[in-house]
Write a protein that holds these residues in place. Structure first.
Motif, mmCIF file in Angstrom:
data_model
loop_
_atom_site.group_PDB
_atom_site.id
_atom_site.type_symbol
_atom_site.label_atom_id
_atom_site.label_comp_id
_atom_site.label_asym_id
_atom_site.label_seq_id
_atom_site.Cartn_x
_atom_site.Cartn_y
_atom_site.Cartn_z
ATOM 1 N N GLU A 1 4.973 -10.017 2.755
ATOM 2 C CA GLU A 1 5.825 -8.826 2.650
ATOM 3 C C GLU A 1 4.990 -7.546 2.712
ATOM 4 O O GLU A 1 5.347 -6.584 3.406
ATOM 5 C CB GLU A 1 6.620 -8.858 1.329
ATOM 6 N N ILE A 2 3.888 -7.542 1.980
ATOM 7 C CA ILE A 2 3.016 -6.355 1.949
ATOM 8 C C ILE A 2 2.369 -6.127 3.313
ATOM 9 O O ILE A 2 2.318 -4.990 3.800
ATOM 10 C CB ILE A 2 1.942 -6.500 0.847
ATOM 11 N N ILE A 3 1.919 -7.198 3.941
ATOM 12 C CA ILE A 3 1.281 -7.069 5.257
ATOM 13 C C ILE A 3 2.259 -6.478 6.276
ATOM 14 O O ILE A 3 1.893 -5.589 7.062
ATOM 15 C CB ILE A 3 0.738 -8.438 5.739
ATOM 16 N N GLU A 4 3.500 -6.941 6.258
ATOM 17 C CA GLU A 4 4.495 -6.417 7.202
ATOM 18 C C GLU A 4 4.726 -4.927 6.994
ATOM 19 O O GLU A 4 4.844 -4.161 7.959
ATOM 20 C CB GLU A 4 5.818 -7.194 7.066
ATOM 21 N N LYS A 5 4.782 -4.502 5.727
ATOM 22 C CA LYS A 5 5.007 -3.080 5.437
ATOM 23 C C LYS A 5 3.803 -2.230 5.810
ATOM 24 O O LYS A 5 3.939 -1.122 6.320
ATOM 25 C CB LYS A 5 5.367 -2.900 3.960
ATOM 26 N N VAL A 6 2.603 -2.752 5.540
ATOM 27 C CA VAL A 6 1.377 -2.019 5.894
ATOM 28 C C VAL A 6 1.249 -1.904 7.411
ATOM 29 O O VAL A 6 0.881 -0.846 7.940
ATOM 30 C CB VAL A 6 0.130 -2.723 5.298
ATOM 31 N N GLU B 1 -6.604 4.642 2.685
ATOM 32 C CA GLU B 1 -5.150 4.760 2.843
ATOM 33 C C GLU B 1 -4.483 3.387 2.860
ATOM 34 O O GLU B 1 -3.416 3.200 2.272
ATOM 35 C CB GLU B 1 -4.826 5.517 4.143
ATOM 36 N N ILE B 2 -5.099 2.436 3.540
ATOM 37 C CA ILE B 2 -4.553 1.074 3.588
ATOM 38 C C ILE B 2 -4.545 0.472 2.187
ATOM 39 O O ILE B 2 -3.566 -0.135 1.751
ATOM 40 C CB ILE B 2 -5.377 0.189 4.558
ATOM 41 N N TYR B 3 -5.663 0.658 1.468
ATOM 42 C CA TYR B 3 -5.767 0.162 0.091
ATOM 43 C C TYR B 3 -4.673 0.777 -0.790
ATOM 44 O O TYR B 3 -3.989 0.073 -1.543
ATOM 45 C CB TYR B 3 -7.144 0.481 -0.491
ATOM 46 N N ASN B 4 -4.526 2.116 -0.712
ATOM 47 C CA ASN B 4 -3.542 2.812 -1.551
ATOM 48 C C ASN B 4 -2.125 2.298 -1.304
ATOM 49 O O ASN B 4 -1.333 2.151 -2.238
ATOM 50 C CB ASN B 4 -3.586 4.321 -1.302
ATOM 51 N N ARG B 5 -1.810 2.021 -0.034
ATOM 52 C CA ARG B 5 -0.469 1.521 0.310
ATOM 53 C C ARG B 5 -0.271 0.111 -0.251
ATOM 54 O O ARG B 5 0.758 -0.179 -0.870
ATOM 55 C CB ARG B 5 -0.287 1.526 1.825
ATOM 56 N N ALA B 6 -1.255 -0.763 -0.048
ATOM 57 C CA ALA B 6 -1.150 -2.140 -0.550
ATOM 58 C C ALA B 6 -1.087 -2.146 -2.075
ATOM 59 O O ALA B 6 -0.307 -2.913 -2.671
ATOM 60 C CB ALA B 6 -2.335 -2.964 -0.060
ATOM 61 N N PHE B 7 -1.886 -1.275 -2.701
ATOM 62 C CA PHE B 7 -1.892 -1.188 -4.164
ATOM 63 C C PHE B 7 -0.531 -0.756 -4.694
ATOM 64 O O PHE B 7 -0.013 -1.333 -5.658
ATOM 65 C CB PHE B 7 -2.971 -0.197 -4.620
ATOM 66 N N ALA B 8 0.062 0.265 -4.065
ATOM 67 C CA ALA B 8 1.379 0.766 -4.500
ATOM 68 C C ALA B 8 2.450 -0.322 -4.374
ATOM 69 O O ALA B 8 3.307 -0.465 -5.253
ATOM 70 C CB ALA B 8 1.769 1.990 -3.668
ATOM 71 N N LEU B 9 2.371 -1.111 -3.307
ATOM 72 C CA LEU B 9 3.352 -2.181 -3.107
ATOM 73 C C LEU B 9 3.163 -3.294 -4.131
ATOM 74 O O LEU B 9 4.148 -3.851 -4.642
ATOM 75 C CB LEU B 9 3.220 -2.747 -1.684
ATOM 76 N N LEU B 10 1.913 -3.606 -4.454
ATOM 77 C CA LEU B 10 1.639 -4.616 -5.482
ATOM 78 C C LEU B 10 2.108 -4.132 -6.849
ATOM 79 O O LEU B 10 2.660 -4.902 -7.645
ATOM 80 C CB LEU B 10 0.136 -4.918 -5.547
ATOM 81 N N SER C 1 -3.627 -4.650 -11.003
ATOM 82 C CA SER C 1 -4.848 -4.424 -11.784
ATOM 83 C C SER C 1 -6.018 -5.197 -11.178
ATOM 84 O O SER C 1 -7.121 -4.669 -11.032
ATOM 85 C CB SER C 1 -4.642 -4.855 -13.236
ATOM 86 N N LYS C 2 -5.783 -6.463 -10.821
ATOM 87 C CA LYS C 2 -6.849 -7.263 -10.217
ATOM 88 C C LYS C 2 -7.227 -6.726 -8.847
ATOM 89 O O LYS C 2 -8.400 -6.726 -8.469
ATOM 90 C CB LYS C 2 -6.412 -8.729 -10.087
ATOM 91 N N TYR C 3 -6.236 -6.243 -8.110
ATOM 92 C CA TYR C 3 -6.471 -5.738 -6.761
ATOM 93 C C TYR C 3 -7.357 -4.490 -6.777
ATOM 94 O O TYR C 3 -8.135 -4.255 -5.854
ATOM 95 C CB TYR C 3 -5.135 -5.426 -6.080
ATOM 96 N N LYS C 4 -7.255 -3.690 -7.850
ATOM 97 C CA LYS C 4 -8.018 -2.439 -7.901
ATOM 98 C C LYS C 4 -9.394 -2.604 -8.551
ATOM 99 O O LYS C 4 -10.035 -1.617 -8.908
ATOM 100 C CB LYS C 4 -7.220 -1.360 -8.634
ATOM 101 N N LEU C 5 -9.873 -3.833 -8.684
ATOM 102 C CA LEU C 5 -11.135 -4.087 -9.391
ATOM 103 C C LEU C 5 -12.299 -3.254 -8.848
ATOM 104 O O LEU C 5 -13.043 -2.638 -9.616
ATOM 105 C CB LEU C 5 -11.481 -5.576 -9.327
ATOM 106 N N LYS C 6 -12.458 -3.234 -7.532
ATOM 107 C CA LYS C 6 -13.593 -2.509 -6.953
ATOM 108 C C LYS C 6 -13.520 -1.024 -7.308
ATOM 109 O O LYS C 6 -14.509 -0.414 -7.718
ATOM 110 C CB LYS C 6 -13.624 -2.696 -5.439
ATOM 111 N N LYS C 7 -12.339 -0.455 -7.156
ATOM 112 C CA LYS C 7 -12.139 0.968 -7.486
ATOM 113 C C LYS C 7 -12.358 1.195 -8.981
ATOM 114 O O LYS C 7 -12.913 2.213 -9.395
ATOM 115 C CB LYS C 7 -10.722 1.390 -7.082
ATOM 116 N N ALA C 8 -11.926 0.233 -9.787
ATOM 117 C CA ALA C 8 -12.059 0.355 -11.246
ATOM 118 C C ALA C 8 -13.513 0.436 -11.682
ATOM 119 O O ALA C 8 -13.838 1.118 -12.646
ATOM 120 C CB ALA C 8 -11.373 -0.829 -11.931
ATOM 121 N N ILE C 9 -14.389 -0.249 -10.974
ATOM 122 C CA ILE C 9 -15.811 -0.192 -11.329
ATOM 123 C C ILE C 9 -16.380 1.189 -11.017
ATOM 124 O O ILE C 9 -17.180 1.725 -11.785
ATOM 125 C CB ILE C 9 -16.597 -1.321 -10.629
ATOM 126 N N TYR C 10 -15.933 1.803 -9.916
ATOM 127 C CA TYR C 10 -16.338 3.183 -9.631
ATOM 128 C C TYR C 10 -15.862 4.116 -10.746
ATOM 129 O O TYR C 10 -16.522 5.091 -11.087
ATOM 130 C CB TYR C 10 -15.766 3.666 -8.295
#
Length: 278
Positions: A38-43, A55-64, A73-82
């Protein structure tokens, strides 16, 4: 169509969009195949030449996030470490905490005497009669990789400390030096590190045992992954050396101190409990 879309990485490099990579990152968050599709189709509907990976990350994150639960929360792990920044100190505490859960005794910010000068070591870890010196290289910006200068510099510090260590009596052996970064190492950095005998640990290196793999395997997520805590609340917790979500499971003192309502507290606890399962 989507295979011909050029996207811009955080480093500025232009690459072709990969459905496989997007699917893999969503799968690592624990999303089921229906949610992923579902997320892939919307992206895919919103892709255009020159779109950034951010931008791709932000869209997928918002949909999740719309799906609720802990997946975002798990999807944003890399950003969370920053987000552990802007200083490297919380990152050092985070690395120390990961090592503790792997059976090490650790100290952060130790001053150690070298043969020539004294050095402040980010993390000193001890296990099975061996002492390991760990230097952390934290970047606040994505796309900034660790080049060969970093392991060159750290190898010289390790050599100085080891020369003094070996001249004295100690209960443990000083055998290993580590370089840990929240980004990636260049090929030259990896080649030099392996040649000189330094252990390198980055987001995705060594393969299948990088930072991401260790965090997922042990359920040791930084509090910055939370989608329910505000930035102010996260900074408050980090300033009190609360770095891991796991630290809040059995200790509600800080959540109470922040004046978080019982309803919100319950949601935060549930998010953390789901993240820490492994």
């Amino acid at each position: 169509m989507t295979t011909n879309i050029d996207i811009i990485k955080s480093s500025g490099e232009k690459v072709k969009f990969s459905l496989k990579k997007l699917s893999a990152s969503l799968r690592k968050s624990g999303a089921d195949e229906q949610t992923i599709n579902e997320i892939i189709e919307k992206v895919k509907e919103e892709l255009y030449n020159g779109i950034s990976t951010k931008e791709i990350y932000n869209r997928a994150f918002a949909l999740l996030k719309k799906k609720g639960g802990y997946l975002a929360s798990k999807y944003k792990l890399k950003k969370a470490i920053y987000e552990l920044g802007p200083t490297g100190y919380p990152f050092e505490r985070f690395i120390s905490a990961i090592l503790k859960y792997s059976g090490y005794d650790t100290q952060v910010g130790e001053i150690m005497q070298g043969e020539c000068v004294r050095h402040e070591i980010d993390v000193v870890a001890e296990k099975n009669g061996e002492t390991t010196l760990i230097e952390c290289k934290f970047h606040t910006e994505q796309g900034r990789n660790c080049n060969v200068k970093i392991p060159l510099y750290i190898a010289s510090r390790f050599k100085d400390v080891k020369a003094h260590w070996d001249s004295k009596q100690h209960e443990t052996k000083l055998e290993a030096g580590w370089v840990v970064t929240n980004t990636r190492f260049t090929k030259d950095a990896i080649q030099y590190g392996n040649c000189i005998g330094l252990y390198l640990l980055s987001w995705d290196y060594p393969k299948d045992n990088g930072l991401r793999n260790r965090i997922d395997r042990l359920g040791l997520y930084p509090i910055t992954v939370s989608t329910l805590l505000t930035n102010r609340e996260k900074q408050f917790l980090l300033s009190r050396d609360v770095v891991l979500c796991r630290d809040l499971i059995d200790d509600l003192f800080f959540l109470d101190h922040l004046g978080i309502s019982e309803t919100r507290k319950s949601k935060i606890q549930n998010e953390i409990a789901m993240l820490c399962k492994h």
